[in-house]
Design a protein around this motif. Structure first.
Motif, mmCIF file in Angstrom:
data_model
loop_
_atom_site.group_PDB
_atom_site.id
_atom_site.type_symbol
_atom_site.label_atom_id
_atom_site.label_comp_id
_atom_site.label_asym_id
_atom_site.label_seq_id
_atom_site.Cartn_x
_atom_site.Cartn_y
_atom_site.Cartn_z
ATOM 1 N N VAL A 1 0.839 -1.200 0.000
ATOM 2 C CA VAL A 1 0.000 0.000 0.000
ATOM 3 C C VAL A 1 0.875 1.251 0.000
ATOM 4 N N VAL A 2 1.956 1.215 0.764
ATOM 5 C CA VAL A 2 2.887 2.345 0.825
ATOM 6 C C VAL A 2 3.547 2.574 -0.537
ATOM 7 N N ARG A 3 3.892 1.481 -1.202
ATOM 8 C CA ARG A 3 4.488 1.611 -2.538
ATOM 9 C C ARG A 3 3.514 2.269 -3.498
ATOM 10 N N LYS A 4 2.254 1.859 -3.453
ATOM 11 C CA LYS A 4 1.247 2.430 -4.349
ATOM 12 C C LYS A 4 1.012 3.914 -4.054
ATOM 13 N N ALA A 5 1.262 4.322 -2.820
ATOM 14 C CA ALA A 5 1.092 5.725 -2.450
ATOM 15 C C ALA A 5 2.237 6.600 -2.954
ATOM 16 N N GLY A 6 3.332 5.970 -3.426
ATOM 17 C CA GLY A 6 4.410 6.765 -4.021
ATOM 18 C C GLY A 6 5.783 6.569 -3.432
ATOM 19 N N ALA A 7 5.956 5.603 -2.519
ATOM 20 C CA ALA A 7 7.279 5.385 -1.929
ATOM 21 C C ALA A 7 8.237 4.786 -2.958
ATOM 22 N N ASP A 8 9.476 5.272 -2.937
ATOM 23 C CA ASP A 8 10.506 4.774 -3.858
ATOM 24 C C ASP A 8 11.290 3.612 -3.265
ATOM 25 N N LEU A 9 11.399 3.578 -1.934
ATOM 26 C CA LEU A 9 12.134 2.530 -1.236
ATOM 27 C C LEU A 9 11.329 2.107 -0.033
ATOM 28 N N LEU A 10 11.229 0.789 0.198
ATOM 29 C CA LEU A 10 10.434 0.253 1.285
ATOM 30 C C LEU A 10 11.326 -0.484 2.277
ATOM 31 N N ILE A 11 11.028 -0.314 3.581
ATOM 32 C CA ILE A 11 11.750 -1.027 4.630
ATOM 33 C C ILE A 11 10.731 -1.673 5.543
ATOM 34 N N ASP A 12 10.851 -2.973 5.725
ATOM 35 C CA ASP A 12 9.951 -3.731 6.591
ATOM 36 C C ASP A 12 10.489 -3.669 8.020
ATOM 37 N N SER A 13 9.774 -3.007 8.893
ATOM 38 C CA SER A 13 10.243 -2.860 10.271
ATOM 39 C C SER A 13 10.243 -4.195 11.015
ATOM 40 N N ALA A 14 9.519 -5.179 10.485
ATOM 41 C CA ALA A 14 9.488 -6.496 11.132
ATOM 42 C C ALA A 14 10.764 -7.286 10.905
ATOM 43 N N THR A 15 11.505 -6.954 9.854
ATOM 44 C CA THR A 15 12.699 -7.738 9.519
ATOM 45 C C THR A 15 13.982 -6.910 9.510
ATOM 46 N N CYS A 16 13.854 -5.598 9.663
ATOM 47 C CA CYS A 16 15.047 -4.738 9.645
ATOM 48 C C CYS A 16 15.648 -4.659 11.047
ATOM 49 N N ASP A 17 16.839 -5.209 11.225
ATOM 50 C CA ASP A 17 17.470 -5.250 12.546
ATOM 51 C C ASP A 17 18.178 -3.948 12.911
ATOM 52 N N ASN A 18 18.593 -3.176 11.897
ATOM 53 C CA ASN A 18 19.348 -1.951 12.166
ATOM 54 C C ASN A 18 18.864 -0.879 11.194
ATOM 55 N N LEU A 19 17.866 -0.122 11.625
ATOM 56 C CA LEU A 19 17.259 0.884 10.746
ATOM 57 C C LEU A 19 18.253 1.974 10.378
ATOM 58 N N THR A 20 19.059 2.414 11.316
ATOM 59 C CA THR A 20 20.035 3.464 11.027
ATOM 60 C C THR A 20 20.986 3.022 9.922
ATOM 61 N N ALA A 21 21.505 1.811 10.028
ATOM 62 C CA ALA A 21 22.442 1.298 9.023
ATOM 63 C C ALA A 21 21.764 1.178 7.663
ATOM 64 N N ALA A 22 20.516 0.696 7.641
ATOM 65 C CA ALA A 22 19.793 0.552 6.381
ATOM 66 C C ALA A 22 19.581 1.897 5.711
ATOM 67 N N LEU A 23 19.294 2.912 6.501
ATOM 68 C CA LEU A 23 19.059 4.246 5.940
ATOM 69 C C LEU A 23 20.355 4.888 5.457
ATOM 70 N N ARG A 24 21.420 4.695 6.207
ATOM 71 C CA ARG A 24 22.706 5.237 5.759
ATOM 72 C C ARG A 24 23.163 4.547 4.477
ATOM 73 N N GLU A 25 22.900 3.251 4.384
ATOM 74 C CA GLU A 25 23.253 2.520 3.172
ATOM 75 C C GLU A 25 22.444 3.020 1.976
ATOM 76 N N ALA A 26 21.241 3.529 2.258
ATOM 77 C CA ALA A 26 20.387 4.067 1.198
ATOM 78 C C ALA A 26 20.740 5.504 0.839
ATOM 79 N N GLY A 27 21.767 6.057 1.482
ATOM 80 C CA GLY A 27 22.212 7.408 1.155
ATOM 81 C C GLY A 27 21.890 8.467 2.181
ATOM 82 N N GLY A 28 21.261 8.060 3.283
ATOM 83 C CA GLY A 28 20.918 9.029 4.310
ATOM 84 C C GLY A 28 19.596 9.713 4.019
ATOM 85 N N VAL A 29 19.191 10.589 4.933
ATOM 86 C CA VAL A 29 17.857 11.186 4.899
ATOM 87 C C VAL A 29 17.963 12.694 5.111
#
Length: 330
Positions: free
Chosen positions: A187-215
């Motif tokens: 649903v989030v993708r259909k709303a316009g998100a370019d990159l999706l992160i599943d909070s149920a399986t992401c162990d290190n959100l900070t690392a995942a975001l930095r790997e994606a280029g930061g925010v």
């Protein structure tokens, strides 16, 4: 004063009350409201549930209510009567901002109502103002989001989160959406998100975001540990939007990072703009209705329930199990 149906004024109606701290909604029959000078009478067709309704029921909201009270902060309906000096007339379709919207009829000041586009359903309008208004003011007025920047939305499948994804996408930002589970992420993708992160399986959100280029901008309606993790991924000059604490408590933000990286922290309480800057809020709503008519926004109603099932809607709020807004048909 004109009216289309005097019988409405003499009738009994149903409304959803909270009788005690932490209680569930109780449906009760009461007398229909009688308008005071300057007030409009509305035949309500739909009202939305917001996380703020849950907090009010718990006695934890910034604007306290005395028990018992009728729940609901927004909704949509049809004008039954209107003051002669207002620009509203019987039959007008309006969205309304008012405490106690979870009632089949409502008496409110005329300036609490705004006419809705003909193409907008009552169900869409019922949950439009607070969620879309919060995200639009936060992203435009507070964060100054620019095309090409990266926007992170925590709780992206929730009622306000999805609006932030949509508006960020419409503004030309690269949007990262965080939600739990693949169905919600779709649903989030259909709303316009370019990159999706599943909070149920992401162990290190900070690392995942930095790997994606930061925010550049964090839109945080969750708080708690996810909010702190997202804050640590902000780029220098980033902006952090404090929207709410669906995760249970505010995040423990490392303010030394804000100092060193020139990060701005902005709180956004949309209801407060009624006093702080009512013109900015009205201008924002007008822009949002124009975006809706241009098909840039497509409200997601996660669940439409009859008034008799409002307790189910409250349970969905508690469990954060809904996708989009929960709307009660009146």
């Amino acid at each position: 004063m004109n009216t289309t149906s005097p019988a409405f004024i003499d009738s009994r109606i149903s409304a959803a009350f909270i009788d005690e701290t932490g209680g569930n909604p109780v449906i009760r029959e009461v007398a229909a409201p009688i308008p005071q000078p300057g007030e409009v009478i509305l035949r309500m067709h739909a009202a939305a549930l917001n996380f703020a309704d849950l907090l009010k029921a718990r006695g934890q909201y910034q604007e306290r209510a005395d028990w018992p009270f009728v729940i609901g902060l927004e909704g949509a309906g049809e004008v039954v009567t209107a003051p002669e000096n207002s620009d509203l007339h019987p039959g007008d379709r309006v969205a309304v901002l008012a405490q106690g919207s979870m009632s089949q009829m409502l008496a409110v000041p005329a300036d609490a109502c705004v006419k809705i586009p003909d193409s907008m359903s009552y169900q869409e309008a019922a949950g439009f103002q607070i969620a879309y208004g919060t995200s639009h003011l936060a992203l435009t007025l507070r964060a100054g989001l620019r095309a090409g920047e990266t926007l992170l939305v925590l709780g992206a499948a929730g009622g306000v989160g999805l609006t932030a994804v949509e508006i960020g996408h419409a503004m030309g930002a690269r949007v990262i959406g965080v939600a739990r589970g693949q169905d919600r992420l779709e649903v989030v993708r259909k709303a316009g998100a370019d990159l999706l992160i599943d909070s149920a399986t992401c162990d290190n959100l900070t690392a995942a975001l930095r790997e994606a280029g930061g925010v550049d901008v964090v839109y945080d309606a969750v708080g708690d540990a996810p909010g702190e993790a997202a804050f640590r991924a902000l780029k220098p000059g980033g902006r952090y939007l404090v929207i709410g604490f669906a995760g249970g408590k505010p995040p423990a933000l490392p303010l030394n990072h804000a100092l060193v990286k020139n990060i701005a922290i902005h709180g956004l309480y949309w209801g407060g703009y009624g006093q702080l800057d009512p013109k900015a809020r009205l201008d924002s709503l007008n822009q949002l209705f124009a975006m809706f008519q241009a098909r840039q926004l497509q409200p997601v109603t996660g669940e439409v329930l009859p008034l008799a099932e409002i307790a189910k809607g409250f349970a969905m709020l508690r469990e954060r199990s809904s996708v989009g807004k929960i709307v009660i048909s009146l």
